[in-house]
Design an enzyme around this catalytic site. Structure first.
Site, PDB file in Angstrom:
ATOM      1  N   GLU A 179      44.015  61.128  31.463  1.00  0.00           N
ATOM      2  CA  GLU A 179      44.262  61.350  32.884  1.00  0.00           C
ATOM      3  C   GLU A 179      44.535  62.815  33.146  1.00  0.00           C
ATOM      4  OE1 GLU A 179      46.787  61.574  36.608  1.00  0.00           O
ATOM      5  OE2 GLU A 179      47.185  62.280  34.605  1.00  0.00           O
ATOM      6  N   GLU A 180      45.283  63.427  32.238  1.00  0.00           N
ATOM      7  CA  GLU A 180      45.737  64.809  32.436  1.00  0.00           C
ATOM      8  C   GLU A 180      44.581  65.813  32.410  1.00  0.00           C
ATOM      9  OE1 GLU A 180      48.571  65.589  33.404  1.00  0.00           O
ATOM     10  OE2 GLU A 180      49.979  64.035  32.773  1.00  0.00           O
ATOM     11  N   HIS A 222      48.670  55.900  32.821  1.00  0.00           N
ATOM     12  CA  HIS A 222      48.068  56.670  31.734  1.00  0.00           C
ATOM     13  C   HIS A 222      49.082  56.934  30.630  1.00  0.00           C
ATOM     14  CE1 HIS A 222      49.537  60.832  32.691  1.00  0.00           C
ATOM     15  NE2 HIS A 222      49.579  60.387  33.932  1.00  0.00           N
ATOM     16  N   ASP A 247      52.101  55.702  38.455  1.00  0.00           N
ATOM     17  CA  ASP A 247      52.284  57.048  37.928  1.00  0.00           C
ATOM     18  C   ASP A 247      53.668  57.547  38.325  1.00  0.00           C
ATOM     19  OD1 ASP A 247      51.719  59.559  36.736  1.00  0.00           O
ATOM     20  OD2 ASP A 247      49.633  59.437  37.374  1.00  0.00           O
ATOM     21  N   HIS A 275      55.920  67.625  33.557  1.00  0.00           N
ATOM     22  CA  HIS A 275      55.172  68.427  32.570  1.00  0.00           C
ATOM     23  C   HIS A 275      56.082  69.351  31.752  1.00  0.00           C
ATOM     24  CE1 HIS A 275      50.788  67.834  34.097  1.00  0.00           C
ATOM     25  NE2 HIS A 275      51.483  66.714  34.118  1.00  0.00           N
TER      26      HIS A 275
END
Lengths: 351, 332, 340
Positions: free
Chosen positions: A208-209, A66, A231, A315
């Site tokens: 995706e998030e 992603h 990922d 993140h």
């Protein structure tokens, strides 16, 4: 293009979930020499197809990484010109005070997430985690001028260039999951050197998030025989539970568990041996939280695998990885794809 | 239009039991559409055929409302229940509810030392029955009830239960009425089970398979005393959604709607909703993906028996939808 | 006794092979075709070419359990849960690990060595480990592989007055109901789907329902009962011995009301006991079936079980029999022309 160059280029570009179109041109330029067709779908997934050799019907392998990143979005511009915001994807508000950001309005504005000076904190205030709705962005413009440039719904990204640490460690924003896109790039380069029967769909997925959305629709559209999500996974660090993290620089991680078709896992293991790559193994008891989770239950079911790059500080704006892991994951995927043939696909029962 | 609003908000249709409100809407639209059908989940799908030059567009507004479902009846005739859709227990205390067969009841609670103990398991419904047998003559386990209450007409503002999303249904019906000839093949879908997980829109979108999907639903506002931060206000015009917790609207469709609003001088406001979802999210993920967006009616006190909307906003939503469909819908 | 075999077989999500093999042996000869798919669902079909509505039954083969995620230097095994288990039921239980079904025990720090404050809180899964008697990490790794699954070590047996006890009644009891149902004569096209990975998100049934594309769906479950000491009758959810439990709504589905009413009518007409599942929590394969393609009328019928998702659950034999009877009446009613 070098893998590192593409990763740096992508990391420093903006592509918050739902707003990934700004990344298309970099991908088009990087992959043009490596694939036969390129297109985008209605949600903005970037799909590149590399045809295999031999007669149709050829087996097909979909690679999904992603390209969206977690970010923020403008919810209000107050009378004094401060921007209030919400998150897009999961962001810990505790990383935000003092962060430099870019507000993507009619033009890009540099912004700062303002903080109260420690001198003025009341007793006990410093023990409280800030909430997102209490934070604000200062762009140095008064409200009258700001509203001409910024409106509700504009997106905001971390301002962060890639930092090269010692020993080929890199730090930056949105390595989750532009590192996966870089893995696909590395894989496509390796495929040039190998004899490949399978058709390969290299997909940079979107959203995706916020719920694996790009993978959901692109898998439905492409109907691949095999799906591999690429990922990031949690890297090691002080105080982390050992069975949930992987070491940086020790090679890519392959996942096993109910989200992963056992035969696909076995072939990944074999491919690692063929390619001479050390891999680490992760066990996912249920959902993997990756595009693989969506791909697996598309239509009549897609046998799915998951290859990950260990990443620290997920993140945040200083996500850290080891470049070796990215390049080795690309090679691993290429050797996996080289081993896929009609017979393998037809024998894909669960176990 | 006000009569239609009154009729629809006062009708019965909790998620999963939308029969009565569906019949009412079907009566309204059957003369206006080229085809009308009901699918396996109960979605009402009305088609207005295009001339072959336009796009296939699905409009969705959900017929279902929040409610309660009876889970047990005790010896004294009190009913225990579970929520149908999302609401908070304090909203229910002391409220009146009505079942499909007209049985009415009031909701109250066991004795609490502290109001913070108020949970759904503490609440019960009293239907005025003296014992289990009498109660069971009127209500069974699995029966659903909705808030009871007539429309308050405050002039330009209307208050009632189930504005969420009967007001969206009204916007679709009015749009169908006003549209006239247009290029596009338009499916007006009155969906079911939105409140329990956008279920009807999902199966309807799979069946219709549109190119563009637009949901019309209510959204929260940020203009009441000490409200959460949100730029949408009641009376501020049609809200064009950017994002909610279920989806990010297709940016090109959102911009297109903004352009249409500007060109036609329709009042509009941009909406970022931090909590809540819509049918558009289900449409967006149908099959290989469709272009999805939302036009919202600003609404105060959502998921209470007193949801408030503004007549001007409703008109703006209808105008925006009609003008959009009259145009080419070519998205840049 | 097929339920005994099913209950004692291991089948954590993703590892349903042993259960599948037992069921396959039972149903071969009862059906016309047995298909499988890439995720491991087994779809047994009766009368595939018959006219009439295609009916899909779903019962899931998987159970909640655990999975090995790491090895301590000393040879203890670290594990995580696969499916919803309350940490508090894990301590001091015996388990079986991996394909070889190696015996193990779940231990933690003895109470003597805990601070008084620690005793006030439940022991968390992350502070427990599985002991298989390994000498050290290397020894453990010779016997157990990363990703091996772990199930409770529970003997099935008859119990009390007409009950049975065993592990994994959710949903081996549903599998057993479906096997019994396949023994009935019918002219309808029946798609008996023994699904996988229900406990981690209704995964197998999503694929099976898309593939089968039925006209009607029925989910068969071993469902929750809350008839515990200190719980008042209005919160019992289901009662053992009170007949099959019909779902009125759960977190994943609201049943088709015509099908639900028909089940009630059939039970009342034949004087079969039945009850409602008096909660809206939990989700089953019915959720996936009802949303397949353009939507499928679906109901959920369950055998009530006490203590599901724990090492031992209890079910009532009469409920099992009455569930089979009710469903066979339902099939006859469809043969006779009932449509949702």
């Amino acid at each position: 293009m070098q893998v590192k160059e593409l990763l740096k280029n992508l990391s420093e570009s903006a592509g918050v979930a739902g707003f990934e179109h700004g990344l298309h041109s970099s991908l088009r330029a990087a992959w043009e020499p490596l694939v036969h067709e390129m297109s985008t779908d209605v949600l903005g997934n970037f799909v590149a197809k590399r045809r295999g050799v031999g007669e149709e019907p050829r087996p097909s392998v979909m690679l999904a990484a992603h390209m969206d990143e977690v970010g923020m979005m403008v919810t209000k511009i107050d009378e004094r010109g401060y921007i209030r915001f919400t998150q897009v994807g999961g962001i810990d508000p505790r990383i935000l005070p003092g962060m430099e950001v870019t507000v993507h309005g009619r033009r890009q504005l540099a912004g700062i997430i303002g903080t109260k000076p420690p001198h003025l904190l009341s007793a006990g205030e410093e023990d409280k985690a800030p909430k997102m709705e209490e934070l604000f962005i200062d762009v140095g413009l008064a409200q009258e001028r700001l509203v001409d440039v910024v409106e509700i719904g504009d997106v905001i990204t971390f301002q962060r260039d890639v930092t090269e640490l010692a020993n080929d460690f890199l730090a930056g924003k949105s390595f989750d999951d532009r590192a996966g896109v870089a893995v696909i790039h590395s894989c496509l380069q390796w495929l040039e050197k190998l004899c490949i029967t399978a058709d390969v769909y290299a997909v940079a997925t979107v959203q995706e998030e916020i719920g694996l959305k790009g993978a959901t629709v692109s898998t439905y559209g492409l109907e691949p025989d095999i799906g591999i999500a690429i990922d990031v996974c949690h890297g090691d660090g002080p105080g982390q539970p050992e069975d949930l993290v992987s070491e940086l620089g020790k090679g890519p991680v392959i996942t096993m568990g109910p989200n992963i078709a056992p035969r696909v896992y076995e072939l990944l293991e074999q491919a690692a041996k063929d390619a001479g790559i050390e891999v680490q193994v992760d066990v996912a008891p249920a959902q993997t939280g990756t595009d693989a989770w969506a791909m697996q239950i598309s239509r009549h079911g897609v046998p799915t695998g998951l290859v990950s790059v260990p990443l620290r500080y997920m993140h945040t704006s200083v996500e850290t990885l080891h470049l070796d892991d990215v390049e080795k994951a690309g090679k691993l995927l290429a050797f996996f794809i080289a081993a896929v043939n009609r017979g393998f696909v037809e024998g894909l029962v669960w176990s | 239009m006000k009569d239609l609003v009154k009729k629809l908000v006062e009708s019965y249709g909790p998620a999963g039991d939308e029969g009565p409100v569906r019949q009412m809407i079907e009566e309204e639209i059957k003369e206006l559409a080229d085809e009308v059908r009901v699918d396996a989940l109960g979605n009402l799908i009305a088609r207005k055929k295009g001339n072959g030059k336009g796009k296939k567009v699905m409009l969705a507004a959900h017929m279902d409302e929040i409610g309660i479902i009876v889970t047990s009846i005790d010896d004294k005739g009190f009913l225990r229940f579970a929520p149908v859709g999302g609401w908070s227990p304090p909203t229910l205390l002391g409220k009146r509810v009505i079942f499909a067969n007209g049985t009415s009841g009031v909701i109250h609670t066991e004795h609490l030392d502290d109001i913070k103990e108020l949970k759904v398991t503490k609440l019960f419904i009293d239907i005025g029955a003296s014992d289990k047998a009498t109660a069971s003559e009127n209500v069974g386990i699995g029966d659903m009830a909705v808030f009871y209450g007539p429309l308050f007409d405050m002039g330009e503002r209307w208050v009632a239960k189930a504005m969420d999303d009967r007001i969206g249904c009204v916007v679709l019906i009015e749009t169908l009425r006003q549209l006239g000839a247009c290029d596009h093949d338009v499916y007006f879908v009155f969906t079911v089970q939105e409140e329990v997980g956008l279920r009807g829109a999902r199966t309807a979108a799979y069946g219709v398979d549109p190119e563009i999907g637009i949901a019309c639903d209510v959204t929260r506002v940020g203009d009441t005393p000490k409200s959460h931060i949100m730029e949408v206000s009641l009376g501020g015009g049609a809200a064009i959604k950017v994002k909610d917790s279920s989806l990010i609207c297709h940016p090109a469709l959102r911009k297109h709607l903004v352009e249409i609003a500007k060109e036609n001088k329709i009042p509009y406001q941009l909406e970022v909703l931090e909590r809540g979802g819509t049918d558009a999210a289900a449409m967006q993920l149908s099959r290989a993906g469709i272009i999805a967006g939302v036009i919202s009616v600003p609404c105060r006190y959502i998921h209470s028996p007193s949801e408030m909307v503004d007549a001007g906003d409703v008109k703006a939503c209808v105008d925006l939808l009609v003008q959009s469909l009259k145009g080419s819908m070519v998205l840049q | 006794m097929v339920l005994k075999m099913l209950s004692e077989a291991p089948g954590v999500a993703g590892h349903e092979q042993a259960v599948r093999a037992i069921i396959r042996a039972e149903i071969e000869g009862l059906v016309d075709v047995i298909e499988s798919d890439t995720i491991g669902n087994m779809i047994a079909i009766k009368n595939p070419d018959a006219p009439g509505p295609k009916i899909m039954f779903a019962a899931h083969m998987d159970e909640v359990g655990m999975i090995i995620t790491g090895f301590e230097r000393s040879g203890f095994l670290r594990f995580r849960k696969a499916g919803g288990i309350d940490d508090r039921v894990l301590l001091s239980k015996t388990v079986r690990v991996g394909k070889e079904q190696l015996p193990g025990v779940i231990g933690s720090k003895p109470i003597h060595l805990q601070e008084p404050r620690e005793r006030q809180h439940p022991v968390r899964m992350r502070d427990m480990y599985i002991d298989i008697g390994a000498k050290n990490k290397e020894d453990a790794q010779k016997r157990v592989k990363l990703g091996d699954v772990v199930v409770f070590d529970t003997q099935y047996s008859e119990f009390g007055d007409g009950f049975v006890k065993g592990k994994a009644m959710d949903d081996r009891v549903g599998c057993a109901v479906l096997i019994s149902l396949l023994k009935e004569q019918t002219s309808l096209p029946i798609y008996a789907c023994f699904t996988v990975q229900e406990e981690i998100g209704l995964r197998g049934s999503a694929i099976a329902a898309h593939r089968v594309h039925p006209d009607m769906g029925v989910a068969l479950e071993g469902t929750v009962s809350n008839e515990l000491a200190e719980v008042e009758p209005e919160f019992h959810v289901t009662n053992l011995g009170a007949g099959p439990a019909l779902t009125v709504m759960d977190a994943a589905t609201i049943p088709n009301r015509k099908m639900l009413k028909e089940l009630i009518r059939l039970a009342e007409h034949s004087e079969l006991p039945y009850q409602f599942r008096r909660t809206t929590g939990g989700g089953t394969d019915a959720g996936r079936m009802s949303l397949a393609h353009t939507g499928v009328p679906t109901v959920g019928v369950s055998v009530p079980c006490r203590y599901i998702h724990a090492p031992v659950s209890v079910a009532c034999q009469d409920d099992f029999k009455n569930t089979v009877k009710l469903l066979s009446l339902f099939l006859k009613s469809i043969e006779g022309g009932f449509r949702p």
